[in-house]
Design an enzyme around this catalytic site. Structure first.
Site, short mmCIF file in Angstrom:
data_model
loop_
_atom_site.label_atom_id
_atom_site.label_comp_id
_atom_site.label_asym_id
_atom_site.label_seq_id
_atom_site.Cartn_x
_atom_site.Cartn_y
_atom_site.Cartn_z
N ASP A 151 53.47 43.37 -41.52
CA ASP A 151 54.54 42.36 -41.60
C ASP A 151 55.75 43.31 -42.08
O ASP A 151 55.62 44.51 -42.73
CB ASP A 151 54.35 41.21 -42.41
C1 BGC Z 1 57.89 37.66 -41.02
C2 BGC Z 1 57.28 37.80 -39.77
C3 BGC Z 1 58.04 38.32 -38.45
C4 BGC Z 1 58.78 39.36 -39.03
C5 BGC Z 1 59.59 40.24 -37.92
C6 BGC Z 1 58.74 38.78 -41.27
O1 BGC Z 1 59.62 38.83 -42.51
O2 BGC Z 1 56.99 37.24 -41.98
O3 BGC Z 1 56.69 36.52 -39.16
O4 BGC Z 1 57.48 38.35 -37.31
O5 BGC Z 1 59.40 39.31 -40.03
O6 BGC Z 1 60.63 39.63 -37.95
#
Ligand code: BGC
Length: 696
Positions: free
Chosen positions: A266
């Site tokens: 993430d």
């Molecule tokens: C979120 C994810 C997301 C990623 C990319 C993160 O902060 O937890 O769900 O896919 O950002 O945007």
């Protein structure tokens, strides 16, 4: 490209190029209009070579097929091997055409509809130059304080799994090489929904038994449906953040599940190992995450600066590096990117696909099925055509009905409730004093939901509540239309409205769908995907709570599981939803026995006992009486949407497999169920037990 050619490519790559394939950086800071690298070079001290060789770029809602084509061309020209980057984005519930939030579409209990929604989103995303979406979110959500409930299919593992699998099928289509296909990345593996006290990014403490029974199954279903990537959660298991959790990413995912796709962190999760005090610096963080099984590092600038030295020093073997790179190259190959880096490159085609009227139609159909009618005293709804309606409340003229994570969705293209009522002329809009009915549109602001949107008070604001009570005191019937990204804790404020339509965030066509439902042009059929608590103290509350050694006994006021000051019952149970007609579910007949070799058949008669055609969701719940662990008192096993004309009656059949009743111990070993299984077929989790089956 053949697999042999892919291996030859891999072996021809320099160490720097291989490392590049395992890094994802931000598209917006990567490119200026001309398609040449800018931002991060200064910001993160990356060299031009590093940027040109990245394996993936993340972009937001501003995807532009023509700009992305330039990126591909730059990379093709300037890098030795010209490997196209994977362009990834959060296409969660639509790209330009926005569908209701996933928590809402789950209320339709309709996998085909969710698959169709995802395939529309895929068409628009692919036409915008996106290769992979960060969806589905397969997290089970049971705490309305957590803002990310909106991205989940709710509290029931079976529902979350079915919706995650349908999403994967819809995005991927029949072949990733198709122009309208988008690869998928399920997230957030696993247990993220359990953040302590519902507070975003807080720790999680979860037993492995609970993971195997509740939190892993939806991920298994997503992976079995062909999901291409997986994203470890920000949260830990056994105090080890998922991104660095070797047991999770290697022992379980690779060794036990034999999964072959790739793992992406993430956003910034690798460098967060420093904040967790597990790593002293980016180098140690990179080593911990890579060794645990992470393939690609999203926006940590950890792998990009550190992996090369770690390989050169021998801390990471070339063989391990190659395996991770190969997984990324294989995905690119499956998408056909070596032959065609962009599925299409024209901005005007992108615009045409994103504005296809058929997509809005699909979004409207989804919104119609996702709204949940929770209350309808004295058959106040549907409204009579031509009646005098006062449309008020903070959301009456709001265009912000898309919800969080709405990609390229545009509120300017999203009519408000006021727009659609005025446009349709189906009622006379007037002031409250003159009205026959007051329509009070209220709820959360869309930015108050989604990531980092935890709330200690997931309820109406004092001002919204006061306004509702004021309207009620006018002595006119009040219909509340509630916009929200989580089950709101309404408590007794619900008594201040005569009818309540829970509209969630219903998307681009949401207002029109709501109008049609309120006017009775369509009949509500959504059923709650999450229990609605009566009060905050009950949270987390869900239909499949485990047994207690001291079960609640309404006749005794003794030491049983209860509150001193609140009922155990929710305001509205999981699976609940009203219609303008009524249904009867009876004559449940099942085979006497169920074994592994012979699944059981459960036949249920459903009748429309009202005066309108309508649809309901017949839900099948089970409870095993004897298991060698504490078991849920009831669990949603299966469901079917049924549409019936007035007076019509049909027999529907469920096939019950042993696997649907199987529970798991802390090692993930199946506890083969045996003995009596109670069954309940009904329209919510509050339906009585009405059949039994012997599991052998
Ligand atoms: C979120 C994810 C997301 C990623 C990319 C993160 O902060 O937890 O769900 O896919 O950002 O945007």
């Amino acid at each position: 490209m053949t697999h042999e050619a892919l291996l030859a490519l891999l072996h021809d790559l320099s160490l720097e190029e291989k490392v590049g394939q395992l890094c994802q950086i931000d598209m917006s800071s990567f490119l200026a209009d001309s398609g040449s690298p800018t931002g991060p070079m200064a910001q993160y001290h990356l060299t031009r070579e590093q940027i040109i060789s990245v394996g993936s770029l993340i972009c937001g809602g501003n995807a532009d097929a023509e700009e992305f084509a330039k990126v591909h061309e730059t990379i093709r020209q300037e890098s030795k091997h010209g490997i196209p980057p994977l362009i990834m984005s959060d296409v969660i519930h639509g790209m330009r055409t926005i569908f209701p939030i996933p928590l809402a579409t789950a209320c339709a209990f309709d996998e085909d509809m969710v698959e169709e929604s995802a395939s529309v989103a895929a068409r628009e995303a692919a036409a915008s130059g996106i290769h992979v979406t960060f969806a589905p979110m397969a997290d089970v959500a049971r705490d309305p304080r957590w803002g990310r409930c909106m991205e989940s299919a709710g509290e029931a593992p079976a529902l979350c799994g079915a919706m995650a699998a349908a999403t994967v099928r819809g995005f991927r289509g029949s072949s990733l090489k198709d122009d309208a296909a988008v690869a998928t990345c399920c997230k957030h593996f696993a247990g993220y929904g359990l953040v302590e006290a519902g507070r975003e990014y807080a720790p999680v403490d979860v037993s492995r038994t609970e993971l195997y029974n509740t939190y892993f199954p939806p991920f298994r279903q997503a992976l079995d449906a062909g999901c291409d990537m997986i994203m470890p959660a920000f949260t830990p298991i056994d105090r080890i953040p998922a991104v660095a959790n070797r047991w999770l990413l290697k022992t379980l995912l690779r060794d036990t599940w034999q999964w072959k796709g790739s793992v992406i962190s993430d956003w910034g999760a690798t460098c967060e190992l420093i904040n967790h005090h597990m790593a002293a610096d980016l180098k140690e963080a990179s080593l911990l995450a890579f060794e645990a099984g992470l393939d690609m590092d999203m926006m940590s600038f950890a792998f990009i600066g550190q992996l090369k030295a770690l390989v050169e020093e021998g801390a990471i073997s070339m063989e391990a590096l190659d395996q991770a790179v190969l997984r990324i190259l294989m995905l690119k190959n499956n998408l056909g990117l070596f032959e065609k880096p962009a599925k299409q490159e024209s901005r005007s085609v992108q615009q045409a696909v994103c504005h296809d009227p058929a997509h809005r139609e699909a979004a409207r159909r989804a919104a119609l099925k996702s709204c949940v009618l929770l209350r309808n005293e004295h058959h106040l709804l549907p409204l009579k055509a031509g009646c005098k309606v006062a449309l008020c409340g903070d959301h009456a003229k709001s265009h912000a009905l898309l919800g969080a994570w709405s990609a390229a969705g545009d509120t300017a293209e999203t009519p408000s409730l006021y727009d659609v009522f005025e446009g349709a002329g189906c009622v006379q809009l007037c002031a409250a004093e003159e009205a026959d009915v007051i329509l009070y549109a209220t709820g959360e602001v869309q930015d108050e939901t989604g990531e980092c949107a935890s709330k200690a008070y997931p309820m109406l604001t004092p001002a919204q509540r006061d306004e509702l009570i004021r309207l009620k005191h006018m002595g006119k019937p009040v219909v509340m239309v509630l916009f929200c990204g989580r089950p709101m804790v309404l408590g007794d404020v619900v008594d201040s409205c005569d009818a309540l339509l829970n509209a969630w965030f219903p998307g681009s066509e949401g207002a029109e769908a709501i109008r049609m439902l309120l006017m009775g042009e369509e009949n509500p059929s959504g059923h709650l995907s999450m229990t609605m608590p009566r009060s905050l103290g009950q949270v987390p509350i869900h239909h499949d709570q485990l047994s207690s050694g001291r079960p609640f006994n309404p006749q005794a006021a003794g030491f049983d599981t209860r509150y001193r000051d609140e009922s155990n019952d929710p305001l509205y149970p999981f699976g609940f939803g009203l219609s303008y007609t009524t249904f009867q579910i009876d004559e449940i007949q099942s085979d006497d026995e169920l074994t592994e070799a012979s699944p059981a058949h459960v036949v249920v008669r459903v009748s429309n006992t009202g005066e309108r055609s309508g649809s309901t969701v017949v839900q099948l719940y089970a409870h095993m009486r004897h298991v060698r662990q504490m078991a849920p008192l009831r669990t949603l096993i299966d469901w079917q949407r049924v549409s019936l004309e007035p007076g019509e009656s049909v027999a529907i059949e469920f096939t019950l497999e042993l696997s649907q009743l199987t529970m798991y111990d802390a090692e993930g070993q199946a506890l083969i169920p045996q003995g009596v299984c109670d069954l309940s077929a009904g329209e919510s989790a509050a339906a009585p037990w009405n059949a039994q089956i012997l599991v052998k």
